[in-house]
Design a protein around this motif. Structure first.
Motif, short mmCIF file in Angstrom:
data_model
loop_
_atom_site.label_atom_id
_atom_site.label_comp_id
_atom_site.label_asym_id
_atom_site.label_seq_id
_atom_site.Cartn_x
_atom_site.Cartn_y
_atom_site.Cartn_z
N THR A 4 0.84 -1.20 0.00
CA THR A 4 0.00 0.00 0.00
C THR A 4 0.87 1.24 0.00
N TYR A 65 -4.45 10.21 -1.31
CA TYR A 65 -5.04 8.99 -1.85
C TYR A 65 -4.19 7.79 -1.45
N GLN A 66 -4.84 6.66 -1.33
CA GLN A 66 -4.15 5.41 -1.00
C GLN A 66 -4.20 4.52 -2.23
N LEU A 67 -3.08 3.91 -2.54
CA LEU A 67 -2.94 3.07 -3.73
C LEU A 67 -2.42 1.70 -3.30
N GLU A 68 -3.04 0.65 -3.80
CA GLU A 68 -2.60 -0.69 -3.45
C GLU A 68 -2.02 -1.35 -4.69
#
Length: 72
Positions: A4, A65-68
């Motif tokens: 993440t 923003y969170q990015l996986e």
């Protein structure tokens, strides 16, 4: 396994038929951000989105923003 990442949008450029959203790794050290910034102090991301896509209005400068990342 997945990784993440947390990014802050600093610009959205509008080119008419597409938009480019630009991000830097978050610098915030509060709460859950502390672990991320400790191990990932720097990073850049740039994505281009066609203007007619719903996502073209999603990203806003000043928002995080969170990015996986998941291996395919």
């Amino acid at each position: 396994m997945s990784v993440t990442a947390r990014f802050a949008c600093y610009a959205v450029e509008d080119f008419g038929n597409n938009k480019t959203a630009k991000f830097n790794a978050t610098k915030k050290t509060d709460g859950d951000n502390a672990a991320f910034t400790k191990y990932t102090p720097n990073g850049k991301l740039e994505i281009s989105i066609m203007s007619e896509a719903p996502a073209s209005e999603f990203f806003k400068p000043g928002k995080d923003y969170q990015l996986e990342f998941t291996e395919l």
